[in-house]
Design an enzyme around this catalytic site. Structure first.
Site, PDB file in Angstrom:
ATOM      1  N   THR A 153     117.361 135.251  43.813  1.00  0.00           N
ATOM      2  CA  THR A 153     117.482 135.032  42.379  1.00  0.00           C
ATOM      3  C   THR A 153     117.240 133.554  42.075  1.00  0.00           C
ATOM      4  O   THR A 153     116.830 132.790  42.952  1.00  0.00           O
ATOM      5  CB  THR A 153     118.812 135.606  41.837  1.00  0.00           C
ATOM      6  OG1 THR A 153     118.751 135.595  40.422  1.00  0.00           O
ATOM      7  CG2 THR A 153     120.025 134.834  42.323  1.00  0.00           C
ATOM      8  N   LYS A 207     112.903 132.518  43.107  1.00  0.00           N
ATOM      9  CA  LYS A 207     111.847 133.537  42.947  1.00  0.00           C
ATOM     10  C   LYS A 207     110.427 132.964  42.963  1.00  0.00           C
ATOM     11  O   LYS A 207     109.508 133.607  43.434  1.00  0.00           O
ATOM     12  CB  LYS A 207     112.058 134.312  41.653  1.00  0.00           C
ATOM     13  CG  LYS A 207     113.340 135.111  41.659  1.00  0.00           C
ATOM     14  CD  LYS A 207     113.453 135.932  40.404  1.00  0.00           C
ATOM     15  CE  LYS A 207     114.825 136.562  40.309  1.00  0.00           C
ATOM     16  NZ  LYS A 207     114.922 137.564  39.259  1.00  0.00           N
ATOM     17  N   ALA A 259     110.929 131.479  27.136  1.00  0.00           N
ATOM     18  CA  ALA A 259     109.655 131.389  27.864  1.00  0.00           C
ATOM     19  C   ALA A 259     109.870 130.723  29.219  1.00  0.00           C
ATOM     20  O   ALA A 259     109.021 129.987  29.708  1.00  0.00           O
ATOM     21  CB  ALA A 259     108.629 130.633  27.029  1.00  0.00           C
ATOM     22  N   ASN A 288     110.346 129.919  21.663  1.00  0.00           N
ATOM     23  CA  ASN A 288     111.052 129.176  22.710  1.00  0.00           C
ATOM     24  C   ASN A 288     111.390 127.784  22.211  1.00  0.00           C
ATOM     25  O   ASN A 288     110.659 127.220  21.388  1.00  0.00           O
ATOM     26  CB  ASN A 288     110.151 129.054  23.953  1.00  0.00           C
ATOM     27  CG  ASN A 288     110.932 128.627  25.177  1.00  0.00           C
ATOM     28  OD1 ASN A 288     112.004 129.154  25.447  1.00  0.00           O
ATOM     29  ND2 ASN A 288     110.425 127.648  25.908  1.00  0.00           N
ATOM     30  N   ARG A 289     112.535 127.263  22.699  1.00  0.00           N
ATOM     31  CA  ARG A 289     112.924 125.889  22.308  1.00  0.00           C
ATOM     32  C   ARG A 289     111.766 124.928  22.573  1.00  0.00           C
ATOM     33  O   ARG A 289     111.372 124.156  21.712  1.00  0.00           O
ATOM     34  CB  ARG A 289     114.160 125.467  23.123  1.00  0.00           C
ATOM     35  CG  ARG A 289     114.553 124.034  22.928  1.00  0.00           C
ATOM     36  CD  ARG A 289     115.794 123.689  23.714  1.00  0.00           C
ATOM     37  NE  ARG A 289     115.644 123.921  25.159  1.00  0.00           N
ATOM     38  CZ  ARG A 289     116.589 123.684  26.051  1.00  0.00           C
ATOM     39  NH1 ARG A 289     117.770 123.243  25.658  1.00  0.00           N
ATOM     40  NH2 ARG A 289     116.385 123.913  27.341  1.00  0.00           N
ATOM     41  N   GLY A 322     121.691 143.639  29.699  1.00  0.00           N
ATOM     42  CA  GLY A 322     120.783 143.643  30.849  1.00  0.00           C
ATOM     43  C   GLY A 322     121.240 144.437  32.066  1.00  0.00           C
ATOM     44  O   GLY A 322     120.602 144.371  33.119  1.00  0.00           O
TER      45      GLY A 322
HETATM   46  P1  ATR Z   1     114.980 131.952  33.965  1.00  0.00           P
HETATM   47  O1  ATR Z   1     114.063 131.837  35.149  1.00  0.00           O
HETATM   48  O2  ATR Z   1     116.288 132.604  34.261  1.00  0.00           O
HETATM   49  O3  ATR Z   1     114.297 132.507  32.769  1.00  0.00           O
HETATM   50  P2  ATR Z   1     114.612 129.306  32.975  1.00  0.00           P
HETATM   51  O4  ATR Z   1     113.204 129.362  33.470  1.00  0.00           O
HETATM   52  O5  ATR Z   1     115.414 128.068  33.182  1.00  0.00           O
HETATM   53  O6  ATR Z   1     115.459 130.471  33.608  1.00  0.00           O
HETATM   54  O7  ATR Z   1     114.577 129.667  31.407  1.00  0.00           O
HETATM   55  C1  ATR Z   1     115.658 129.502  30.553  1.00  0.00           C
HETATM   56  C2  ATR Z   1     115.227 129.872  29.144  1.00  0.00           C
HETATM   57  O8  ATR Z   1     116.339 129.659  28.246  1.00  0.00           O
HETATM   58  C3  ATR Z   1     114.095 129.006  28.600  1.00  0.00           C
HETATM   59  O9  ATR Z   1     113.388 129.759  27.649  1.00  0.00           O
HETATM   60  C4  ATR Z   1     114.869 127.869  27.927  1.00  0.00           C
HETATM   61  O10 ATR Z   1     114.153 127.172  26.934  1.00  0.00           O
HETATM   62  P3  ATR Z   1     113.235 125.901  27.354  1.00  0.00           P
HETATM   63  O11 ATR Z   1     111.965 126.489  27.924  1.00  0.00           O
HETATM   64  O12 ATR Z   1     112.993 125.160  26.095  1.00  0.00           O
HETATM   65  O13 ATR Z   1     114.015 125.131  28.386  1.00  0.00           O
HETATM   66  C5  ATR Z   1     115.997 128.659  27.291  1.00  0.00           C
HETATM   67  N1  ATR Z   1     117.152 127.794  27.018  1.00  0.00           N
HETATM   68  C6  ATR Z   1     118.024 127.323  27.926  1.00  0.00           C
HETATM   69  N2  ATR Z   1     118.963 126.553  27.309  1.00  0.00           N
HETATM   70  C7  ATR Z   1     118.649 126.533  25.993  1.00  0.00           C
HETATM   71  C8  ATR Z   1     119.226 125.927  24.833  1.00  0.00           C
HETATM   72  N3  ATR Z   1     120.321 125.158  24.911  1.00  0.00           N
HETATM   73  N4  ATR Z   1     118.636 126.134  23.637  1.00  0.00           N
HETATM   74  C9  ATR Z   1     117.525 126.922  23.539  1.00  0.00           C
HETATM   75  N5  ATR Z   1     116.942 127.516  24.597  1.00  0.00           N
HETATM   76  C10 ATR Z   1     117.485 127.338  25.801  1.00  0.00           C
END
Ligand code: ATR
Length: 275
Positions: free
Chosen positions: A43, A47, A119, A142-143, A231
């Protein structure tokens, strides 16, 4: 769920969890191989790293660009060579998303309009799988907008019949899917900007987070009258597929589902989502 499934099938196998630092991933995989493990699940954040460490990639891992399941396969012993163990990388996450959406929300993916939040790794896999299932329209939020745009471009190239656009939709959608990590912590803000999109504009909401079982987003969606699912179904189906890859036997799905449901909600603040 795996141990319950092994028990149900009378297999003297065990599923164990190990915490591995990313810098030790290669050593851990080689160690598991040397100890004749049947396989591994990986995980976050392993990955993507594992893609480079496999002897072979199954089509699923190639397709979705991530490995969550490894099977160790022993090649037959020859007169000159001792048997060699090969690590084959699979991805069982992507199919699990579609299965869970169909099963838990009774959603027809073909022709659906979907708003996807996130994303990162999970968001990308979900976006590509939804496109492969022939959804009609995908809105990616996405942020970090550039990451949503990158995935939108990838989908435009690979699935030209799917209409994909970064940003919130103006009208109604069939599904809102949260693939961000927002909601894992109780004090997290909502992943949805309700000044841009109202929950009354979607028929169903799916949150990849399964612990807490009901995120603020899901609670709000329920209140506004939409169908909701967390989920857990995705966790179940990715696990069932991995079980079948390792054992070559059909997964006892209901045994696994019951085992998951029996896990008590921890009093601690532990939170999870698959991927
Ligand atoms: P995973 O592989 O589990 O998807 P990740 O690649 O770290 O984990 O993705 C986390 C997601 O949550 C991303 O879309 C992230 O947005 P960013 O691409 O802008 O980083 C989003 N995310 C995490 N914390 C956030 C926050 N405080 N506000 C908005 N989006 C957040």
């Amino acid at each position: 769920m795996h141990n319950a499934a092994f028990g149900a099938l009378g297999l003297n196998w065990r599923y164990l969890a190990f915490e591995v630092e990313p810098k030790n991933l290669r050593t851990a995989i080689e160690g598991a191989k040397a100890m004749n493990f049947a396989g591994l699940n990986l995980t976050v954040p392993h990955k993507l790293l594992a893609l480079e460490m496999m002897d072979e990639l199954d089509e699923s891992a190639k397709n979705w660009g991530a490995v969550n399941t490894i099977k160790f396969v022993q090649s037959p012993k020859t007169k000159v060579q001792s048997p060699e163990v090969r690590a084959i990388g699979f991805n069982t996450d992507a199919d699990a998303i579609a299965k869970s959406l169909r099963e838990d929300l009774k959603l027809e993916l073909r022709g659906a309009k979907v708003l996807l939040l996130g994303a990162g790794g999970a968001g990308r896999t979900a976006a590509l799988k939804l496109a492969a299932e022939n959804v009609a329209e995908l809105f990616l939020v996405n942020r970090t907008r550039a990451k949503a745009e990158e995935i939108a471009n990838e989908i435009k190239n690979k699935f030209p019949s799917v209409k994909v656009s970064p940003g919130y939709p103006k009208n109604h959608v069939d599904l809102l899917l949260n693939a961000t990590s927002l909601g894992l912590k109780t004090d997290d803000a909502s992943p949805l900007d309700e000044t841009q999109f109202s929950l009354s504009q979607t028929r169903a909401v799916y949150d990849m987070i399964y612990r807490p079982a009901e995120t603020k987003l899901l609670a709000a969606a329920k209140k506004s009258g939409g169908k909701t699912a967390n989920g857990l179904g995705m966790l179940l189906h990715q696990g069932a597929k991995a079980f079948e890859i390792w054992t070559g036997k059909s997964a006892p799905l209901e045994v696994m589902r019951r085992a998951l449901a029996a896990v008590p909600s921890p009093a601690s603040k532990v939170s999870f989502r698959e991927h």
